[in-house]
Design a protein around this motif. Structure first.
Motif, PDB file in Angstrom:
ATOM      1  N   ILE A  56       4.993  16.600  -1.793  1.00 32.85           N
ATOM      2  CA  ILE A  56       5.910  16.636  -2.932  1.00 32.85           C
ATOM      3  C   ILE A  56       7.080  15.691  -2.701  1.00 32.85           C
ATOM      4  O   ILE A  56       7.482  14.927  -3.592  1.00 32.85           O
ATOM      5  CB  ILE A  56       6.445  18.063  -3.145  1.00 32.85           C
ATOM      6  CG1 ILE A  56       5.300  19.053  -3.225  1.00 32.85           C
ATOM      7  CG2 ILE A  56       7.319  18.140  -4.383  1.00 32.85           C
ATOM      8  CD1 ILE A  56       5.757  20.488  -3.086  1.00 32.85           C
ATOM      9  N   MET A  57       7.661  15.742  -1.492  1.00 30.22           N
ATOM     10  CA  MET A  57       8.894  15.010  -1.204  1.00 30.22           C
ATOM     11  C   MET A  57       8.665  13.685  -0.496  1.00 30.22           C
ATOM     12  O   MET A  57       9.527  12.808  -0.548  1.00 30.22           O
ATOM     13  CB  MET A  57       9.814  15.886  -0.333  1.00 30.22           C
ATOM     14  CG  MET A  57      10.131  17.231  -0.938  1.00 30.22           C
ATOM     15  SD  MET A  57      10.897  17.042  -2.557  1.00 30.22           S
ATOM     16  CE  MET A  57      10.835  18.713  -3.163  1.00 30.22           C
ATOM     17  N   LEU A  58       7.537  13.520   0.152  1.00 33.07           N
ATOM     18  CA  LEU A  58       7.302  12.317   0.948  1.00 33.07           C
ATOM     19  C   LEU A  58       7.376  11.037   0.122  1.00 33.07           C
ATOM     20  O   LEU A  58       8.092  10.097   0.507  1.00 33.07           O
ATOM     21  CB  LEU A  58       5.946  12.422   1.659  1.00 33.07           C
ATOM     22  CG  LEU A  58       5.611  11.313   2.655  1.00 33.07           C
ATOM     23  CD1 LEU A  58       6.682  11.221   3.733  1.00 33.07           C
ATOM     24  CD2 LEU A  58       4.250  11.568   3.285  1.00 33.07           C
ATOM     25  N   PRO A  59       6.693  10.931  -1.023  1.00 33.41           N
ATOM     26  CA  PRO A  59       6.815   9.693  -1.813  1.00 33.41           C
ATOM     27  C   PRO A  59       8.241   9.432  -2.291  1.00 33.41           C
ATOM     28  O   PRO A  59       8.698   8.282  -2.307  1.00 33.41           O
ATOM     29  CB  PRO A  59       5.877   9.951  -2.999  1.00 33.41           C
ATOM     30  CG  PRO A  59       4.939  11.014  -2.543  1.00 33.41           C
ATOM     31  CD  PRO A  59       5.728  11.874  -1.623  1.00 33.41           C
ATOM     32  N   LEU A  60       8.945  10.501  -2.671  1.00 32.85           N
ATOM     33  CA  LEU A  60      10.326  10.344  -3.143  1.00 32.85           C
ATOM     34  C   LEU A  60      11.213   9.769  -2.059  1.00 32.85           C
ATOM     35  O   LEU A  60      11.996   8.831  -2.305  1.00 32.85           O
ATOM     36  CB  LEU A  60      10.865  11.694  -3.611  1.00 32.85           C
ATOM     37  CG  LEU A  60      12.364  11.760  -3.924  1.00 32.85           C
ATOM     38  CD1 LEU A  60      12.692  10.878  -5.124  1.00 32.85           C
ATOM     39  CD2 LEU A  60      12.796  13.192  -4.181  1.00 32.85           C
ATOM     40  N   PHE A  61      11.107  10.274  -0.842  1.00 27.43           N
ATOM     41  CA  PHE A  61      11.976   9.819   0.240  1.00 27.43           C
ATOM     42  C   PHE A  61      11.615   8.411   0.699  1.00 27.43           C
ATOM     43  O   PHE A  61      12.501   7.647   1.100  1.00 27.43           O
ATOM     44  CB  PHE A  61      11.920  10.805   1.406  1.00 27.43           C
ATOM     45  CG  PHE A  61      12.847  11.967   1.256  1.00 27.43           C
ATOM     46  CD1 PHE A  61      14.120  11.931   1.792  1.00 27.43           C
ATOM     47  CD2 PHE A  61      12.470  13.092   0.544  1.00 27.43           C
ATOM     48  CE1 PHE A  61      14.996  12.997   1.645  1.00 27.43           C
ATOM     49  CE2 PHE A  61      13.333  14.161   0.384  1.00 27.43           C
ATOM     50  CZ  PHE A  61      14.597  14.110   0.933  1.00 27.43           C
ATOM     51  N   ILE A 121       0.841  -1.205   0.000  1.00 27.75           N
ATOM     52  CA  ILE A 121       0.000   0.000   0.000  1.00 27.75           C
ATOM     53  C   ILE A 121       0.870   1.246   0.000  1.00 27.75           C
ATOM     54  O   ILE A 121       0.600   2.229  -0.706  1.00 27.75           O
ATOM     55  CB  ILE A 121      -0.956  -0.019   1.211  1.00 27.75           C
ATOM     56  CG1 ILE A 121      -1.973  -1.139   1.066  1.00 27.75           C
ATOM     57  CG2 ILE A 121      -1.661   1.337   1.348  1.00 27.75           C
ATOM     58  CD1 ILE A 121      -2.887  -1.296   2.264  1.00 27.75           C
ATOM     59  N   THR A 122       1.943   1.216   0.794  1.00 26.80           N
ATOM     60  CA  THR A 122       2.835   2.370   0.882  1.00 26.80           C
ATOM     61  C   THR A 122       3.491   2.661  -0.461  1.00 26.80           C
ATOM     62  O   THR A 122       3.536   3.815  -0.907  1.00 26.80           O
ATOM     63  CB  THR A 122       3.918   2.129   1.945  1.00 26.80           C
ATOM     64  OG1 THR A 122       3.295   1.925   3.219  1.00 26.80           O
ATOM     65  CG2 THR A 122       4.855   3.325   2.042  1.00 26.80           C
ATOM     66  N   MET A 123       4.002   1.657  -1.117  1.00 26.68           N
ATOM     67  CA  MET A 123       4.676   1.867  -2.393  1.00 26.68           C
ATOM     68  C   MET A 123       3.691   2.272  -3.486  1.00 26.68           C
ATOM     69  O   MET A 123       3.995   3.104  -4.335  1.00 26.68           O
ATOM     70  CB  MET A 123       5.430   0.600  -2.813  1.00 26.68           C
ATOM     71  CG  MET A 123       6.513   0.164  -1.813  1.00 26.68           C
ATOM     72  SD  MET A 123       7.592   1.521  -1.301  1.00 26.68           S
ATOM     73  CE  MET A 123       8.350   1.939  -2.861  1.00 26.68           C
ATOM     74  N   GLY A 124       2.489   1.677  -3.462  1.00 23.00           N
ATOM     75  CA  GLY A 124       1.479   2.091  -4.424  1.00 23.00           C
ATOM     76  C   GLY A 124       1.032   3.529  -4.195  1.00 23.00           C
ATOM     77  O   GLY A 124       0.867   4.302  -5.145  1.00 23.00           O
ATOM     78  N   GLY A 125       0.878   3.887  -2.912  1.00 26.18           N
ATOM     79  CA  GLY A 125       0.508   5.265  -2.599  1.00 26.18           C
ATOM     80  C   GLY A 125       1.586   6.262  -2.958  1.00 26.18           C
ATOM     81  O   GLY A 125       1.285   7.405  -3.336  1.00 26.18           O
TER      82      GLY A 125
END
Length: 324
Positions: A198-203, A130-134
């Motif tokens: 903006i940065m949360l998924p990248l990190f 779920i985390t990676m898909g989100g």
């Protein structure tokens, strides 16, 4: 380490010199400051006299050197609209943006690190999937759309948070902060979450990939063979080396986050530097526009120089390669 630090500082000064030159070039070529100051009612002759008194007829390099001397003393000119020094306007707006970026950075740090580590250690777990898909969805959605959706759901529909403004602030030794009031914190929640998106998924993806790569290295396998506890191997040995690229990317992304405050502050009517930048563009306030570019550029350069120095302390091979 001393030579490495001096080298990074000299590089930072050179970058700031380039930024100042580009900024002054924009000011020199964009608009007519005399017209913006006195309007169209003043005669052409009076304008030329005022232009001569202000030194605007001097050669470009003469004006640029004078600009550098004034900038070295903190004088970046006078705002045409506010009728006060541009740095005073920027410093009055800076607390709002700094608090917004600080809150967004805390969200990114305290969410991405545990989520990324968990996804790396348990890649097949339902929460990891779920985390990676989100994170893929989060990268795809622009920040202004996230902000608008949050206003619709949490302000209009649920009425949990206010939709615009900074709320109540407290003057703390000249720093107008909203972090010390309930109303200020309530106003900060949605802009900070929107900016962090903006940065949360990248990190999350960066920490996960780096952690998985480190866990496959030989020294981690050797640590398992020695019988060290899994918790110590994962959260001490592996996590320490995972942070090296994260620190580097974090310094760059912080500057990008400062740039994205323009969109976030516009949607939430947050009275910070980003909102001020758009106003200066609309009003053709070139002095304030250039001062903003130099100020944000200085923050970006300082942060990245500081990150480079920290990276040199954490990873001594960087210092060795720098000397070679």
């Amino acid at each position: 380490m001393f030579a490495f630090t001096v080298k990074r500082i000299l590089q930072a000064l050179f970058v700031m010199l380039i930024i100042s030159f580009l900024g002054f070039s924009i000011k020199h070529q964009f608009g007519d400051p005399i017209r913006d100051m006195v309007g169209i009612q003043v005669s052409v002759k009076d304008r030329e006299i005022l232009r001569e008194e202000m030194g605007l007829n001097d050669p470009f390099m003469t004006q640029y050197v004078r600009f550098l001397k004034n900038a070295a003393h903190g004088d970046l000119g006078t705002s045409f609209f506010h009728k006060k020094p541009a740095m005073d306007v920027i410093l009055a707006k800076a607390p709002a943006t700094i608090e917004l970026v600080f809150a967004a950075s805390l969200i990114v740090m305290f969410v991405s690190i545990p989520a990324g580590i968990f996804a790396a250690i348990n890649p097949k777990h339902w929460f990891s999937r779920i985390t990676m898909g989100g994170s893929i969805v989060g990268v795809s959605i622009p920040v202004f759309l996230t902000a608008i959706l949050m206003i619709y759901f949490f302000s209009i529909t649920l009425e949990w948070f206010p939709s615009y403004g900074r709320g109540e602030t407290v003057n703390l030794w000249g720093w107008h902060t909203g972090l010390l009031t309930i109303d200020g914190l309530m106003h900060l929640v949605m802009p900070a979450v929107a900016l962090s998106s903006i940065m949360l998924p990248l990190f999350i993806r960066l920490i996960r990939s780096e952690m998985m790569e480190v866990l496959e290295t030989e020294y981690i396998r050797f640590a398992y063979a020695k019988g060290l506890k899994k918790r110590r191997i994962r959260y001490v040995h592996a996590f320490k080396n995972t942070l090296l690229p994260v620190i580097t990317v974090g310094g760059v992304q912080l500057g990008i986050m400062l740039a994205y405050t323009i969109l976030t502050e516009t949607v939430f009517q947050w009275g910070g530097l980003g909102f001020m930048f758009l106003e200066s563009v609309e009003r053709s306030d070139t002095t304030l526009l250039v001062a903003y570019i130099i100020f944000v550029g200085a923050i970006f350069v300082i942060v990245n120089t500081f990150v480079d120095i920290i990276y040199g302390l954490v990873n001594p091979t960087i210092r060795v390669s720098g000397r070679k």
